[in-house]
Design an enzyme around this catalytic site. Sequence first.
Site, short mmCIF file in Angstrom:
data_model
loop_
_atom_site.label_atom_id
_atom_site.label_comp_id
_atom_site.label_asym_id
_atom_site.label_seq_id
_atom_site.Cartn_x
_atom_site.Cartn_y
_atom_site.Cartn_z
CE LYS A 52 -1.47 2.34 3.52
NZ LYS A 52 -1.81 2.91 4.86
CE LYS A 99 7.79 6.32 6.20
NZ LYS A 99 7.94 7.50 7.10
CE LYS A 130 5.72 -0.72 13.49
NZ LYS A 130 6.69 -0.02 12.63
#
Length: 329
Positions: free
Chosen positions: A195, A198, A114
């Site tokens: 993958k 969003k 992150k």
Amino acid sequence: METNKKVFSGVQPTGNVHLGNYLGAFRNWVALQDDYDAIYCIVDLHGMTVPYDPPEYRRTRLETAKVLLAIGVDPDRSLFYMQSQVPHHAELAWILGTITPTGVLNRMTQYKDKLATGAPANLGLYSYPVLMAADILLFRADLVPVGEDQKQHLEMTRDLAERFNNRFAEVFPIPEPLIPATAARVMSLTEPTAKMSKSDPADKSRILILDSADVIMKKVKSAVTDSEPTVRYDTEAKPGISNLLEIMAACTGRSIDDLVSEYHDAGYGRFKEAVAEAIIETLAPIKSAYERLDDREVARILQKGALDARTQAEVYQSEVRRAVGLDQM
């Protein structure tokens, strides 16, 4: 009387619920309701660990609830609620945090990932795995559906449960991973080695659950493939076509071999149209159910779910309080 095992799963209400979420997880949520005592939580406290817009967050929280209900999460068969409406999650997270070594949190790869994407370092993001452990342990879940990116967090949850049980009392069952038998591997349409996500800045990379039929057709037709005209399954040489084959197989229930046999020499244009049509047909009843949902009724469902969750959580959490010496004097 023998009872079903409990299964817990949660989702952040960050909007843009996509085909990968549905085929990889949410479709299994619906199926699990048949065999387990299912607990499904919209983990909106987790979603606050990165910058967000409060009015937009209110909208996406409601949208996420509506999508899950439209997909088939049944509040009459599952405990379905919003995490922030059950304060026991945060209380248990604090208690577990007092026995969590910082060295363990320092090794959490998702935190580092992150930060690498530009997310600001903060205590919430750092201690995210502790709150996730509290989510799972609060209702004494036996099983947790996990993907590859959550295995490390579940291992930490298991370690915390054992640490708590050894130090205080045998309170928590040790949750086991539940690997879905039918989870599809759905990759990005623009970068088929990654993958579907969003957070990808490219809108064309994903099919949203609420996309119109025209938008779905356009996105699939523009999906990255390769210059070889034959349709065959080869994730190394043909990741784009392989991804579309997996998506179509998941949507239709047909085998990849069967699809390759039919479309091998059909050309990419015809094949992509067939994939898009399969996706449209799969998502149509979900979108129809979503549009029929009334916002006030959904809010009522969530309020009832939160009341039921708080009632159950208080019973469980009182056991934790007794074990750590926080019970009433």
